[in-house]
Design a protein around this motif. Structure first.
Motif, PDB file in Angstrom:
ATOM      1  N   GLY A 134       0.816  -1.205   0.000  1.00  0.00           N
ATOM      2  CA  GLY A 134       0.000   0.000   0.000  1.00  0.00           C
ATOM      3  C   GLY A 134       0.850   1.255   0.000  1.00  0.00           C
ATOM      4  O   GLY A 134       0.623   2.190  -0.785  1.00  0.00           O
ATOM      5  N   ALA A 135       1.848   1.300   0.889  1.00  0.00           N
ATOM      6  CA  ALA A 135       2.741   2.463   0.950  1.00  0.00           C
ATOM      7  C   ALA A 135       3.527   2.603  -0.341  1.00  0.00           C
ATOM      8  O   ALA A 135       3.766   3.722  -0.822  1.00  0.00           O
ATOM      9  CB  ALA A 135       3.680   2.325   2.139  1.00  0.00           C
ATOM     10  N   LEU A 136       3.933   1.463  -0.916  1.00  0.00           N
ATOM     11  CA  LEU A 136       4.685   1.510  -2.169  1.00  0.00           C
ATOM     12  C   LEU A 136       3.829   2.068  -3.299  1.00  0.00           C
ATOM     13  O   LEU A 136       4.292   2.880  -4.115  1.00  0.00           O
ATOM     14  CB  LEU A 136       5.177   0.103  -2.521  1.00  0.00           C
ATOM     15  N   SER A 137       2.574   1.667  -3.355  1.00  0.00           N
ATOM     16  CA  SER A 137       1.671   2.172  -4.391  1.00  0.00           C
ATOM     17  C   SER A 137       1.474   3.675  -4.267  1.00  0.00           C
ATOM     18  O   SER A 137       1.438   4.390  -5.281  1.00  0.00           O
ATOM     19  CB  SER A 137       0.320   1.449  -4.310  1.00  0.00           C
ATOM     20  N   ARG A 138       1.351   4.154  -3.031  1.00  0.00           N
ATOM     21  CA  ARG A 138       1.181   5.599  -2.835  1.00  0.00           C
ATOM     22  C   ARG A 138       2.432   6.362  -3.252  1.00  0.00           C
ATOM     23  O   ARG A 138       2.343   7.441  -3.855  1.00  0.00           O
ATOM     24  CB  ARG A 138       0.836   5.878  -1.365  1.00  0.00           C
ATOM     25  N   ALA A 139       3.609   5.804  -2.935  1.00  0.00           N
ATOM     26  CA  ALA A 139       4.858   6.451  -3.332  1.00  0.00           C
ATOM     27  C   ALA A 139       5.009   6.458  -4.847  1.00  0.00           C
ATOM     28  O   ALA A 139       5.461   7.453  -5.436  1.00  0.00           O
ATOM     29  CB  ALA A 139       6.045   5.735  -2.686  1.00  0.00           C
ATOM     30  N   LEU A 140       4.602   5.390  -5.498  1.00  0.00           N
ATOM     31  CA  LEU A 140       4.688   5.311  -6.956  1.00  0.00           C
ATOM     32  C   LEU A 140       3.738   6.315  -7.608  1.00  0.00           C
ATOM     33  O   LEU A 140       4.101   7.010  -8.571  1.00  0.00           O
ATOM     34  CB  LEU A 140       4.358   3.883  -7.411  1.00  0.00           C
ATOM     35  N   GLY A 141       2.523   6.400  -7.077  1.00  0.00           N
ATOM     36  CA  GLY A 141       1.556   7.334  -7.640  1.00  0.00           C
ATOM     37  C   GLY A 141       1.929   8.785  -7.434  1.00  0.00           C
ATOM     38  O   GLY A 141       1.493   9.663  -8.188  1.00  0.00           O
ATOM     39  N   ALA A 142       2.755   9.056  -6.426  1.00  0.00           N
ATOM     40  CA  ALA A 142       3.127  10.440  -6.114  1.00  0.00           C
ATOM     41  C   ALA A 142       4.306  10.936  -6.945  1.00  0.00           C
ATOM     42  O   ALA A 142       4.679  12.112  -6.835  1.00  0.00           O
ATOM     43  CB  ALA A 142       3.461  10.557  -4.630  1.00  0.00           C
ATOM     44  N   LEU A 143       4.910  10.099  -7.759  1.00  0.00           N
ATOM     45  CA  LEU A 143       6.050  10.535  -8.571  1.00  0.00           C
ATOM     46  C   LEU A 143       5.632  11.652  -9.526  1.00  0.00           C
ATOM     47  O   LEU A 143       4.601  11.563 -10.187  1.00  0.00           O
ATOM     48  CB  LEU A 143       6.616   9.353  -9.367  1.00  0.00           C
ATOM     49  N   GLN A 144       6.460  12.680  -9.594  1.00  0.00           N
ATOM     50  CA  GLN A 144       6.197  13.821 -10.458  1.00  0.00           C
ATOM     51  C   GLN A 144       7.414  14.106 -11.337  1.00  0.00           C
ATOM     52  O   GLN A 144       8.537  13.724 -11.004  1.00  0.00           O
ATOM     53  CB  GLN A 144       5.873  15.065  -9.612  1.00  0.00           C
ATOM     54  N   LEU A 145       7.171  14.787 -12.444  1.00  0.00           N
ATOM     55  CA  LEU A 145       8.255  15.155 -13.348  1.00  0.00           C
ATOM     56  C   LEU A 145       9.238  16.089 -12.645  1.00  0.00           C
ATOM     57  O   LEU A 145       8.853  16.913 -11.814  1.00  0.00           O
ATOM     58  CB  LEU A 145       7.695  15.830 -14.591  1.00  0.00           C
ATOM     59  N   ALA A 146      10.518  15.945 -13.000  1.00  0.00           N
ATOM     60  CA  ALA A 146      11.563  16.807 -12.434  1.00  0.00           C
ATOM     61  C   ALA A 146      12.637  17.005 -13.500  1.00  0.00           C
ATOM     62  O   ALA A 146      12.691  16.278 -14.503  1.00  0.00           O
ATOM     63  CB  ALA A 146      12.150  16.202 -11.176  1.00  0.00           C
ATOM     64  N   ASP A 147      13.515  17.959 -13.276  1.00  0.00           N
ATOM     65  CA  ASP A 147      14.565  18.249 -14.250  1.00  0.00           C
ATOM     66  C   ASP A 147      15.735  17.287 -14.101  1.00  0.00           C
ATOM     67  O   ASP A 147      16.063  16.846 -12.995  1.00  0.00           O
ATOM     68  CB  ASP A 147      15.078  19.686 -14.061  1.00  0.00           C
ATOM     69  N   GLY A 148      16.378  16.991 -15.224  1.00  0.00           N
ATOM     70  CA  GLY A 148      17.621  16.231 -15.221  1.00  0.00           C
ATOM     71  C   GLY A 148      17.438  14.726 -15.195  1.00  0.00           C
ATOM     72  O   GLY A 148      16.383  14.201 -14.831  1.00  0.00           O
ATOM     73  N   THR A 149      18.543  14.024 -15.609  1.00  0.00           N
ATOM     74  CA  THR A 149      18.548  12.555 -15.610  1.00  0.00           C
ATOM     75  C   THR A 149      19.948  12.094 -15.216  1.00  0.00           C
ATOM     76  O   THR A 149      20.875  12.125 -16.029  1.00  0.00           O
ATOM     77  CB  THR A 149      18.207  11.977 -17.003  1.00  0.00           C
ATOM     78  N   ALA A 150      20.106  11.668 -13.973  1.00  0.00           N
ATOM     79  CA  ALA A 150      21.400  11.185 -13.476  1.00  0.00           C
ATOM     80  C   ALA A 150      21.313   9.685 -13.248  1.00  0.00           C
ATOM     81  O   ALA A 150      20.978   9.224 -12.140  1.00  0.00           O
ATOM     82  CB  ALA A 150      21.781  11.919 -12.189  1.00  0.00           C
ATOM     83  N   ILE A 151      21.578   8.932 -14.290  1.00  0.00           N
ATOM     84  CA  ILE A 151      21.423   7.471 -14.209  1.00  0.00           C
ATOM     85  C   ILE A 151      22.426   6.877 -13.228  1.00  0.00           C
ATOM     86  O   ILE A 151      22.092   5.989 -12.435  1.00  0.00           O
ATOM     87  CB  ILE A 151      21.582   6.844 -15.607  1.00  0.00           C
ATOM     88  N   GLY A 152      23.684   7.361 -13.261  1.00  0.00           N
ATOM     89  CA  GLY A 152      24.685   6.840 -12.332  1.00  0.00           C
ATOM     90  C   GLY A 152      24.282   7.067 -10.883  1.00  0.00           C
ATOM     91  O   GLY A 152      24.404   6.163 -10.040  1.00  0.00           O
ATOM     92  N   GLY A 153      23.774   8.243 -10.593  1.00  0.00           N
ATOM     93  CA  GLY A 153      23.335   8.536  -9.225  1.00  0.00           C
ATOM     94  C   GLY A 153      22.160   7.679  -8.811  1.00  0.00           C
ATOM     95  O   GLY A 153      22.062   7.250  -7.659  1.00  0.00           O
ATOM     96  N   ALA A 154      21.246   7.395  -9.746  1.00  0.00           N
ATOM     97  CA  ALA A 154      20.094   6.553  -9.431  1.00  0.00           C
ATOM     98  C   ALA A 154      20.522   5.124  -9.122  1.00  0.00           C
ATOM     99  O   ALA A 154      19.972   4.482  -8.217  1.00  0.00           O
ATOM    100  CB  ALA A 154      19.109   6.580 -10.596  1.00  0.00           C
ATOM    101  N   ILE A 155      21.523   4.620  -9.851  1.00  0.00           N
ATOM    102  CA  ILE A 155      22.021   3.269  -9.583  1.00  0.00           C
ATOM    103  C   ILE A 155      22.683   3.220  -8.210  1.00  0.00           C
ATOM    104  O   ILE A 155      22.508   2.261  -7.452  1.00  0.00           O
ATOM    105  CB  ILE A 155      22.996   2.821 -10.688  1.00  0.00           C
ATOM    106  N   ASP A 156      23.442   4.263  -7.859  1.00  0.00           N
ATOM    107  CA  ASP A 156      24.050   4.322  -6.531  1.00  0.00           C
ATOM    108  C   ASP A 156      22.982   4.328  -5.441  1.00  0.00           C
ATOM    109  O   ASP A 156      23.119   3.649  -4.411  1.00  0.00           O
ATOM    110  CB  ASP A 156      24.925   5.574  -6.410  1.00  0.00           C
ATOM    111  N   GLU A 157      21.908   5.090  -5.659  1.00  0.00           N
ATOM    112  CA  GLU A 157      20.821   5.125  -4.687  1.00  0.00           C
ATOM    113  C   GLU A 157      20.159   3.752  -4.562  1.00  0.00           C
ATOM    114  O   GLU A 157      19.787   3.317  -3.461  1.00  0.00           O
ATOM    115  CB  GLU A 157      19.784   6.164  -5.096  1.00  0.00           C
TER     116      GLU A 157
END
Length: 322
Positions: free
Chosen positions: A153-176
């Motif tokens: 349930g919490a995961l679904s709410r977090a997924l639905g709350a995603l919004q557009l943002a600037d930039g694309t840091a793929i390396g940083g996302a993999i580290d996260e």
């Protein structure tokens, strides 16, 4: 010593097998009594006509099969356990969803981001409830939006709350994502760490941060496969500040990430094909040996022995024409 014997859920019931020697003794005693009766009956010709042409081996086989049936029933009553290969129910899945401005393109209806969120939800719903799932937002400043948890349930709410943002840091996302794996509940004593995987859903164009190669190398070193799904079309575009920009997906970049980590690279130009890609990714999880009851197998064996014993009894009782 008895490695050929299965394990039993109720081994105390195996004491019932002690009745088997007693039954054998009773059978041998009855045989001796029958011989004494036969010796008193001197007219063997009449005796043969009375009892028919019984064969001693038929009687022994029938008794042996009856005893075997009782043994199989006793084993079935003790609830034997067999070994089956079953999908591992412990795993950590990190969902990395691209929320950069290029994800507002509508070449995948209703938009790349909404399609990604919808299909990610379908994939998560199909995972076993015991899997820990985390969510990482991929943009210019990647962040963990939901740590590994079984709370769908919490995961679904977090997924639905995603919004557009600037930039694309793929390396940083993999580290996260790699850092999020360490946040999963630790294994119990004696258990191996749960397998982990990363599912990266993006159009593949890195625009911020360092080159993703270093983060990819770290994932490969930690044996965490990264499965990528690139979606969109070559004709995709977005309107930003009144200017139309092409946002064709970078299939090659995502494929390199997958190949370097032992993952798979998929493409999805529509919501339907994206769903198929997610279903295929489920097969990456391993299997483990699980003990399960196999009582039915022993019950069927008991039935088979009982049928043979019954046929033997019929053969002894019947008077066959000569």
């Amino acid at each position: 010593m008895f490695d050929w014997l299965p394990e039993f859920l109720s081994p105390q019931r195996l004491w019932s097998l002690l009745a088997l020697p007693l039954l054998i003794v009773v059978y041998l005693v009855l045989l001796r009594l029958k011989k004494r009766v036969s010796l008193r009956f001197t007219n063997t010709g009449v005796l043969n006509r009375v009892v028919g042409g019984q064969r001693r081996w038929t009687r022994h086989v029938a008794v042996a099969m009856a005893l075997a049936s009782l043994v199989a029933l006793a084993l079935a009553w003790a609830q034997p356990l067999g070994t089956e290969m079953e999908r591992r129910e412990r795993a950590t899945v990190i969902m990395v969803v691209d929320t950069s401005q290029s994800m507002q393109a509508t070449d995948v209806e209703p938009s790349r981001l909404e399609a990604a969120k919808s299909e990610a939800q379908l994939f998560i719903n199909e995972l076993p409830e015991s899997y820990n799932v985390a969510l990482v937002a991929l943009n210019g400043a990647p962040s963990v939006r939901m740590p590994p948890s079984t709370d769908r349930g919490a995961l679904s709410r977090a997924l639905g709350a995603l919004q557009l943002a600037d930039g694309t840091a793929i390396g940083g996302a993999i580290d996260e994502a790699l850092g999020a794996i360490a946040l999963a509940p630790p294994p119990a004593d004696g258990e191996e760490p749960a397998p982990a995987m990363i599912v990266l859903l993006s159009d593949g164009s890195n625009t911020d941060g360092a080159d993703p190669a270093q983060a990819v190398a770290r994932a490969a070193e930690e044996e965490v496969p990264i499965h990528t799904i690139a979606f969109g079309t070559e004709n995709g575009y977005v309107d930003i500040d009144g200017k139309r920009e092409s946002v064709a997906p970078d299939f090659a970049a995502l494929q390199q990430i997958s190949e370097a980590t032992g993952g798979r690279a998929e493409t999805a130009d529509s919501a339907e094909s994206l769903r198929d890609a997610y279903q295929d990714l489920e097969s990456t999880f391993g299997y483990e040996e699980v003990k399960k009851p196999i009582t039915a197998q022993y019950a069927f064996a008991a039935l088979g022995f009982a049928i043979i014993a019954a046929l033997g009894a019929v053969m002894m009782a019947a008077r066959w024409p000569k």
